[in-house]
Structures are given as C-alpha cells and as structure tokens.
Scaffold this motif. Structure first.
Motif, mmCIF file in Angstrom:
data_model
loop_
_atom_site.group_PDB
_atom_site.id
_atom_site.type_symbol
_atom_site.label_atom_id
_atom_site.label_comp_id
_atom_site.label_asym_id
_atom_site.label_seq_id
_atom_site.Cartn_x
_atom_site.Cartn_y
_atom_site.Cartn_z
ATOM 1 N N VAL A 165 11.431 2.001 1.080
ATOM 2 C CA VAL A 165 11.967 1.358 2.214
ATOM 3 C C VAL A 165 12.997 1.396 2.854
ATOM 4 O O VAL A 165 14.389 1.238 2.464
ATOM 5 C CB VAL A 165 12.492 -0.888 2.148
ATOM 6 C CG1 VAL A 165 12.163 -1.451 3.598
ATOM 7 C CG2 VAL A 165 11.044 -1.414 1.174
ATOM 8 N N LEU A 166 12.591 1.842 3.856
ATOM 9 C CA LEU A 166 14.453 2.708 4.808
ATOM 10 C C LEU A 166 14.523 1.815 5.897
ATOM 11 O O LEU A 166 13.726 1.364 6.616
ATOM 12 C CB LEU A 166 13.508 3.845 5.582
ATOM 13 C CG LEU A 166 13.864 5.032 4.851
ATOM 14 C CD1 LEU A 166 12.188 5.364 3.990
ATOM 15 C CD2 LEU A 166 13.633 6.478 5.451
ATOM 16 N N LEU B 112 8.135 2.258 5.883
ATOM 17 C CA LEU B 112 8.005 1.660 4.714
ATOM 18 C C LEU B 112 6.886 2.568 4.115
ATOM 19 O O LEU B 112 5.564 2.107 4.864
ATOM 20 C CB LEU B 112 7.393 -0.300 5.396
ATOM 21 C CG LEU B 112 7.269 -0.765 3.904
ATOM 22 C CD1 LEU B 112 8.078 -1.032 2.530
ATOM 23 C CD2 LEU B 112 6.434 -1.941 4.627
ATOM 24 N N ARG B 113 7.496 2.709 3.031
ATOM 25 C CA ARG B 113 6.230 3.789 2.099
ATOM 26 C C ARG B 113 5.860 3.122 0.876
ATOM 27 O O ARG B 113 6.322 2.602 0.496
ATOM 28 C CB ARG B 113 6.456 4.808 2.452
ATOM 29 C CG ARG B 113 6.978 5.910 3.750
ATOM 30 C CD ARG B 113 8.005 7.013 3.687
ATOM 31 N NE ARG B 113 8.577 8.257 5.362
ATOM 32 C CZ ARG B 113 9.584 8.490 5.525
ATOM 33 N NH1 ARG B 113 10.150 8.662 4.027
ATOM 34 N NH2 ARG B 113 9.686 8.422 6.126
ATOM 35 N N THR C 185 7.698 -8.718 5.058
ATOM 36 C CA THR C 185 8.483 -7.896 5.615
ATOM 37 C C THR C 185 8.116 -6.821 6.877
ATOM 38 O O THR C 185 9.067 -6.774 7.946
ATOM 39 C CB THR C 185 9.178 -6.405 4.289
ATOM 40 O OG1 THR C 185 9.622 -7.272 3.737
ATOM 41 C CG2 THR C 185 9.841 -5.465 4.421
ATOM 42 N N ILE C 186 6.842 -7.130 6.753
ATOM 43 C CA ILE C 186 5.988 -6.492 8.144
ATOM 44 C C ILE C 186 5.453 -6.728 8.953
ATOM 45 O O ILE C 186 5.820 -6.545 10.187
ATOM 46 C CB ILE C 186 3.941 -6.061 7.142
ATOM 47 C CG1 ILE C 186 4.252 -4.905 6.259
ATOM 48 C CG2 ILE C 186 3.432 -5.263 8.297
ATOM 49 C CD1 ILE C 186 3.138 -4.692 5.062
ATOM 50 N N THR D 49 -1.955 6.754 8.169
ATOM 51 C CA THR D 49 -0.799 5.059 7.411
ATOM 52 C C THR D 49 -1.568 4.769 6.824
ATOM 53 O O THR D 49 -2.987 5.254 6.947
ATOM 54 C CB THR D 49 -0.947 4.159 8.623
ATOM 55 O OG1 THR D 49 -0.309 5.118 9.897
ATOM 56 C CG2 THR D 49 -0.866 2.681 8.301
ATOM 57 N N PHE D 50 -1.862 3.737 5.212
ATOM 58 C CA PHE D 50 -2.733 3.829 4.489
ATOM 59 C C PHE D 50 -2.549 1.979 4.372
ATOM 60 O O PHE D 50 -1.292 1.602 5.156
ATOM 61 C CB PHE D 50 -1.877 3.883 2.427
ATOM 62 C CG PHE D 50 -2.110 5.646 2.882
ATOM 63 C CD1 PHE D 50 -3.926 5.767 2.493
ATOM 64 C CD2 PHE D 50 -1.362 6.246 3.247
ATOM 65 C CE1 PHE D 50 -4.066 7.102 2.609
ATOM 66 C CE2 PHE D 50 -1.589 7.960 3.316
ATOM 67 C CZ PHE D 50 -2.938 8.518 3.006
#
Length: 218
Positions: free
Chosen positions: A85-86, A74-75, A42-43, A2-3
C-alpha cells in the motif's frame, strides 16, 4: 495492469499482510493486516483500513491520532498473498511517534548502514535517497529544534525564499570560481530543493524519470 481483488489469498484467519510504504520517499512505514472487509473499505474510501489482531476489530489508520494515510496505489505480490500500500502519510506512521515503525537496526556483518557512508558506497547517489528519507521523517515527526522542522512549519513561502537565496549563493560562488564555496552552496541548494519537493509531495523519483525522459528524447 489491473487485477481483481478476488485473486487475493487470505490466510487461515482470513487475513493478508499489508506493507505500507511512503509513496514519496519510498520509506517502508509499517506492517499491518487486512481482511476482505478492511480491504474493501480501503478501496472504497481511499484511506487505509486494517484488521486489529489484538482488538479483533476494524481500524481506520489516523481516525484517532489524525496521522492519516491517503492511498496512492495498491498492489499485491506474485503469489497474491501480500499487499503493498503506497500512501501519502500525514504525521508519524508509528504509534510511538516515529515516522516509520522500522527504527531498530540490527548489525549485519559487512552490511551495516553506519559502517559505510552512503556517499562512498557502490551507489554514489544513495545519499539522496537517504536524505529524502530523513526529510520525510522530519516532516512527519517535527522534532523540536530541528532546522527542517522550522522550514516545514514556516511553510512554502519560507522554503521558496531559502531556495532563492541558495540559488543566488551558487551563482556567486560559480562566478567567483571558488569551487570549495560552490560545493558548499550547491549542497545547501539541493537540500532546500528536496525540502520543497517533500512539502509539495513530489517524489525525487519523478525528477529522475523526467531527466531520463529528456535524455531519451535527445
């Protein structure tokens, strides 16, 4: 791994492109843009929020149409300047009623999708990915008169009934040693099983991973 979202690099307008992909079928659905506020929303909400460049305002996908996107992952890419965004897509992703915005094909020499059937290409299982995408499209768009639409609208009990019927047909064909009939009925079974997977939002990739894990264990 995770970043932090602090790593995201926005352009001069404070925007970053966001590629939206169906988490189940892996079909690319649309391209939109996010700013820092829409990304945070979104998060925080688990639903997709974007920045409209034409209206110059935030917009929540599906707030008006009901065609919502529940974020599953989310990547961002290696340069931290593009988001992936999946989502779990409800209904069509495109404003014109299509499952995906990417419906216009451009012919490329030697690479036309229509020129070489998937089943005869280098990947002999490519037809399964193609079929998964078509089933996902039917689920989203529900075209009138389509058999897959009928199955989705009747619900899981009808789909399960068809899976059971096709399983019985496969058994009968195998018992009769009729490989032509077995090929036909096995194809029907695979199709209905994939409709069931889509109905339950279970990606075919997860089945492949399960098979791979079992192979390693053996």
């Amino acid at each position: 791994m995770t970043f932090s979202v602090d790593q995201i690099k926005y352009d001069a307008q404070g925007l970053v492109p966001a590629i939206v992909q169906d988490a189940v079928s892996k079909e690319v659905l649309m391209l939109a843009y996010m700013n820092s506020e829409s990304l945070q929303r979104t998060i925080q909400t688990g639903d997709t929020w974007f920045w409209s460049r034409s209206r110059n305002e935030l917009w929540n996908k599906g707030a008006t149409s009901g065609h919502t996107q529940k974020v599953k992952a989310l990547r961002y890419d290696c340069d931290a300047d593009t988001l992936l965004v999946l989502v779990e897509q409800v209904g069509p992703a495109c404003h014109n009623g299509s499952y995906t915005c990417f419906t216009a094909n451009i012919a490329v020499e030697g690479s036309s999708e229509e020129a070489v059937p998937a089943a005869t290409g280098g990947d002999r299982f490519a037809i399964l990915a193609e079929l998964e995408a078509v089933i996902a499209s039917r689920d989203a768009e529900r075209p009138e008169g389509a058999y897959t639409t009928y199955l989705f609208e009747k619900g899981v009990d009808k789909i399960l009934k068809k899976v059971g019927e096709e399983t019985a047909e496969v058994i009968i064909a195998a018992k009769n040693k009729d490989n032509d009939e077995l090929r036909y009925e096995a194809s029907d079974l695979i199709f209905h099983l994939m409709v069931l997977l889509r109905n339950n939002k279970l990606p075919l990739d997860d089945i492949m991973k399960e098979l791979a894990n079992r192979h390693v264990k053996k």
